[in-house]
Scaffold this motif. Structure first.
Motif, PDB file in Angstrom:
ATOM      1  N   ALA A  93       0.832  -1.205   0.000  1.00 41.64           N
ATOM      2  CA  ALA A  93       0.000   0.000   0.000  1.00 41.64           C
ATOM      3  C   ALA A  93       0.867   1.257   0.000  1.00 41.64           C
ATOM      4  O   ALA A  93       0.613   2.207  -0.748  1.00 41.64           O
ATOM      5  CB  ALA A  93      -0.926  -0.007   1.210  1.00 41.64           C
ATOM      6  N   HIS A  94       1.916   1.266   0.847  1.00 40.00           N
ATOM      7  CA  HIS A  94       2.815   2.422   0.875  1.00 40.00           C
ATOM      8  C   HIS A  94       3.562   2.553  -0.451  1.00 40.00           C
ATOM      9  O   HIS A  94       3.781   3.665  -0.948  1.00 40.00           O
ATOM     10  CB  HIS A  94       3.814   2.292   2.031  1.00 40.00           C
ATOM     11  CG  HIS A  94       3.207   2.511   3.376  1.00 40.00           C
ATOM     12  ND1 HIS A  94       2.590   3.692   3.742  1.00 40.00           N
ATOM     13  CD2 HIS A  94       3.105   1.703   4.455  1.00 40.00           C
ATOM     14  CE1 HIS A  94       2.146   3.610   4.984  1.00 40.00           C
ATOM     15  NE2 HIS A  94       2.440   2.405   5.441  1.00 40.00           N
ATOM     16  N   HIS A  95       3.960   1.423  -0.999  1.00 35.54           N
ATOM     17  CA  HIS A  95       4.685   1.417  -2.271  1.00 35.54           C
ATOM     18  C   HIS A  95       3.798   1.958  -3.385  1.00 35.54           C
ATOM     19  O   HIS A  95       4.249   2.724  -4.246  1.00 35.54           O
ATOM     20  CB  HIS A  95       5.111  -0.016  -2.577  1.00 35.54           C
ATOM     21  CG  HIS A  95       6.432  -0.121  -3.270  1.00 35.54           C
ATOM     22  ND1 HIS A  95       7.581   0.473  -2.818  1.00 35.54           N
ATOM     23  CD2 HIS A  95       6.787  -0.771  -4.417  1.00 35.54           C
ATOM     24  CE1 HIS A  95       8.578   0.182  -3.635  1.00 35.54           C
ATOM     25  NE2 HIS A  95       8.117  -0.558  -4.614  1.00 35.54           N
ATOM     26  N   GLN A  96       2.526   1.562  -3.359  1.00 34.18           N
ATOM     27  CA  GLN A  96       1.596   2.027  -4.375  1.00 34.18           C
ATOM     28  C   GLN A  96       1.355   3.531  -4.239  1.00 34.18           C
ATOM     29  O   GLN A  96       1.307   4.253  -5.236  1.00 34.18           O
ATOM     30  CB  GLN A  96       0.272   1.279  -4.264  1.00 34.18           C
ATOM     31  CG  GLN A  96      -0.761   1.706  -5.305  1.00 34.18           C
ATOM     32  CD  GLN A  96      -2.028   0.899  -5.221  1.00 34.18           C
ATOM     33  OE1 GLN A  96      -2.069  -0.173  -4.619  1.00 34.18           O
ATOM     34  NE2 GLN A  96      -3.094   1.399  -5.823  1.00 34.18           N
ATOM     35  N   LYS A 152       1.255   4.502 -19.374  1.00 36.19           N
ATOM     36  CA  LYS A 152       2.062   3.292 -19.543  1.00 36.19           C
ATOM     37  C   LYS A 152       3.009   3.078 -18.376  1.00 36.19           C
ATOM     38  O   LYS A 152       3.100   1.975 -17.818  1.00 36.19           O
ATOM     39  CB  LYS A 152       2.855   3.376 -20.853  1.00 36.19           C
ATOM     40  CG  LYS A 152       3.634   2.100 -21.155  1.00 36.19           C
ATOM     41  CD  LYS A 152       4.378   2.204 -22.472  1.00 36.19           C
ATOM     42  CE  LYS A 152       5.070   0.880 -22.802  1.00 36.19           C
ATOM     43  NZ  LYS A 152       5.981   0.425 -21.759  1.00 36.19           N
ATOM     44  N   ALA A 153       3.731   4.133 -17.983  1.00 36.51           N
ATOM     45  CA  ALA A 153       4.672   3.989 -16.865  1.00 36.51           C
ATOM     46  C   ALA A 153       3.934   3.613 -15.590  1.00 36.51           C
ATOM     47  O   ALA A 153       4.405   2.790 -14.801  1.00 36.51           O
ATOM     48  CB  ALA A 153       5.452   5.291 -16.670  1.00 36.51           C
ATOM     49  N   TYR A 154       2.766   4.216 -15.401  1.00 33.74           N
ATOM     50  CA  TYR A 154       1.969   3.905 -14.203  1.00 33.74           C
ATOM     51  C   TYR A 154       1.553   2.437 -14.200  1.00 33.74           C
ATOM     52  O   TYR A 154       1.715   1.735 -13.192  1.00 33.74           O
ATOM     53  CB  TYR A 154       0.740   4.818 -14.167  1.00 33.74           C
ATOM     54  CG  TYR A 154      -0.173   4.571 -12.988  1.00 33.74           C
ATOM     55  CD1 TYR A 154      -0.010   5.276 -11.805  1.00 33.74           C
ATOM     56  CD2 TYR A 154      -1.195   3.632 -13.062  1.00 33.74           C
ATOM     57  CE1 TYR A 154      -0.849   5.050 -10.719  1.00 33.74           C
ATOM     58  CE2 TYR A 154      -2.036   3.405 -11.987  1.00 33.74           C
ATOM     59  CZ  TYR A 154      -1.863   4.121 -10.833  1.00 33.74           C
ATOM     60  OH  TYR A 154      -2.687   3.887  -9.757  1.00 33.74           O
ATOM     61  N   GLN A 155       1.031   1.968 -15.319  1.00 34.69           N
ATOM     62  CA  GLN A 155       0.572   0.585 -15.385  1.00 34.69           C
ATOM     63  C   GLN A 155       1.735  -0.381 -15.225  1.00 34.69           C
ATOM     64  O   GLN A 155       1.601  -1.423 -14.560  1.00 34.69           O
ATOM     65  CB  GLN A 155      -0.149   0.330 -16.712  1.00 34.69           C
ATOM     66  CG  GLN A 155      -1.413   1.153 -16.908  1.00 34.69           C
ATOM     67  CD  GLN A 155      -2.505   0.804 -15.934  1.00 34.69           C
ATOM     68  OE1 GLN A 155      -2.399  -0.157 -15.182  1.00 34.69           O
ATOM     69  NE2 GLN A 155      -3.565   1.595 -15.918  1.00 34.69           N
ATOM     70  N   ASP A 156       2.887  -0.056 -15.822  1.00 36.10           N
ATOM     71  CA  ASP A 156       4.052  -0.933 -15.717  1.00 36.10           C
ATOM     72  C   ASP A 156       4.524  -1.082 -14.283  1.00 36.10           C
ATOM     73  O   ASP A 156       5.022  -2.146 -13.886  1.00 36.10           O
ATOM     74  CB  ASP A 156       5.198  -0.405 -16.584  1.00 36.10           C
ATOM     75  CG  ASP A 156       4.919  -0.565 -18.067  1.00 36.10           C
ATOM     76  OD1 ASP A 156       3.992  -1.326 -18.405  1.00 36.10           O
ATOM     77  OD2 ASP A 156       5.606   0.078 -18.872  1.00 36.10           O
ATOM     78  N   GLN A 157       4.393  -0.027 -13.482  1.00 30.78           N
ATOM     79  CA  GLN A 157       4.913  -0.042 -12.124  1.00 30.78           C
ATOM     80  C   GLN A 157       3.849  -0.366 -11.081  1.00 30.78           C
ATOM     81  O   GLN A 157       4.099  -1.124 -10.157  1.00 30.78           O
ATOM     82  CB  GLN A 157       5.526   1.329 -11.791  1.00 30.78           C
ATOM     83  CG  GLN A 157       6.777   1.664 -12.569  1.00 30.78           C
ATOM     84  CD  GLN A 157       8.013   0.967 -12.023  1.00 30.78           C
ATOM     85  OE1 GLN A 157       7.962   0.332 -10.974  1.00 30.78           O
ATOM     86  NE2 GLN A 157       9.115   1.073 -12.724  1.00 30.78           N
TER      87      GLN A 157
END
Length: 423
Positions: free
Chosen positions: A43-46, A264-269
């Motif tokens: 959760a913190h990572h997200q 794209k970057a958001y979905q990849d990470q």
């Protein structure tokens, strides 16, 4: 005798089985801690990924002004933004680059009054070429919101090399009509990978003649009718794009602008991080259910072993619910110290799991272009009071379920049948 006191005496008299029950509960609580810590870390990572990576939205409209772009950027869901205001200007005291190819018609000298492509920006790091790494700052820094009102510039490396310019030096830039001049201090040098055209190209279209300056500087150098070519906004997640689109419709008018989402970057990470969080929640539920089942079987076996004890107590007039309560207290008494022991061992299990599962999200395929804003801080697993409360609550819940359900059989027992049972 009070059934709680009797439970304590029973635990002391059966030390080996009490130690085994404590060990089982410690393992269970340690696994629960690992699951909760992994879930919390995800959760913190997200949240950190949403803040640092985000989703880039590009808004274009004919006649878009800096004021309108700023009003949209003031939305609560916008983390960072920048409009881009392109104007033409001329160098004063230094020579803009010119095309090495001959101009059609035989003329080789270019007398364009505005050979420099000056781009007014609020935050150069928000421009997609800089954000996704195709353009890189090789010296100094970019333009930031704090540069508002400051005469600074970010120039291309070829222009800097041609005129022997370095970070910290000052150059003079004159408006295309020659009426206004601005002194700009070079705060950074960037590299554009675009090659120089092989055909003759107007100077302001050469990649080396691009400059980035604060918005107010570009407005001073430009004409009164200069408008923003596009504005880039960074929001937390793709879900917020609809809210930003609705805000843009209210501000700019429905159907009058181009709205593009680059996630794209958001979905990849972020998507793999969300999968880890879902996996962690599944782990917690599986551990809780499996633990309740295992402890329930253990308590059932203990009840069968202690049938004589139960029969004597029932014959003495002890109430059946107190017998069930005694077993619940015995199991809970092993659960509470197990939570304390597991709170020390939980991070030891959670940290490697978090590093193994979440640490992979920072890795990129060799062919992917790294994005500076996609770097996420290293994962740190910490035990928080809420996590301890959750594990303690689940542990007590497991102890209650694992004793009450097998204890239902006690309600059907009759002291005479127990004492006469030879098995």
């Amino acid at each position: 005798m009070n059934f709680v006191k009797r439970a304590g005496m029973s635990l002391g008299a059966r030390r080996s089985k009490t130690a085994a029950l404590l060990a089982i509960f410690t393992v269970i609580c340690t696994l629960l801690f690992g699951g909760f810590l992994l879930q919390s870390a995800a959760a913190h990572h997200q949240a950190d990924a949403q803040r640092t990576i985000g989703v880039d939205v590009t808004v274009k409209q004919k006649g878009l002004t800096s004021a309108l772009a700023d009003r949209l950027g003031a939305s609560d869901i916008v983390n960072r933004y920048t409009p881009q205001l392109p104007v033409r200007a001329a160098g004063h005291g230094f020579a803009p680059l010119t095309s090495k190819a001959s101009k059609p018609g035989g003329e080789t000298r270019d007398k364009d009054p505005g050979p420099l492509a000056v781009n007014g920006v609020r935050d150069s790091g928000m421009l997609l070429p800089f954000s996704y790494g195709s353009m890189k700052i090789v010296a100094g820094r970019g333009i930031t919101p704090e540069d508002r009102g400051q005469g600074v510039a970010l120039i291309e490396q070829r222009l800097a090399d041609e005129n022997h310019l370095e970070v910290g030096e000052t150059v003079q830039v004159r408006s295309a009509d020659g009426e206004r001049t601005a002194a700009l201090t070079i705060v950074g040098v960037f590299q554009d990978p675009t090659q120089n055209p092989t055909r003759w190209t107007p100077p302001h279209e050469l990649p080396g003649n691009a400059l980035y300056v604060p918005m107010d500087t570009a407005q001073d150098l430009g004409t009164r009718g200069a408008t923003v070519s596009e504005a880039v906004y960074r929001i937390g997640s793709p879900d917020q794009a609809e809210h930003l689109h609705a805000a843009a419709e209210r501000l700019l008018g429905a159907g009058s602008f181009d709205f593009r989402v680059n996630d794209k970057a958001y979905q990849d990470q972020v998507r793999p991080i969300q999968q880890v969080g879902t996996f962690a929640r599944l782990i917690v539920w599986v551990i809780a259910l499996a633990s309740a089942l295992i402890l329930g079987l253990i308590v059932t076996l203990q009840i069968r072993e202690r049938r004589t004890e139960l029969g004597v107590l029932l014959a003495m007039g002890e109430k059946k619910w107190k017998l069930i309560g005694q077993h619940a207290v015995e199991v809970a008494a092993a659960a509470l110290p197990a939570v304390a022991l597991a709170s020390l061992a939980g991070p030891l299990a959670g940290q490697p799991a978090g590093d193994a599962l979440l640490g992979r999200q920072d890795d990129k395929p060799p062919s992917a272009a790294p994005a500076p804003h996609s770097e996420i801080v290293p994962l740190t697993v910490r035990v928080e009071p809420a996590t301890v409360v959750n594990v303690a609550g689940i542990g007590l819940g497991i102890s209650l379920v694992s004793t009450v359900i097998p204890g239902i059989g006690i309600l059907r027992l009759h002291p005479r049948s127990i004492l006469l049972d030879t098995e």
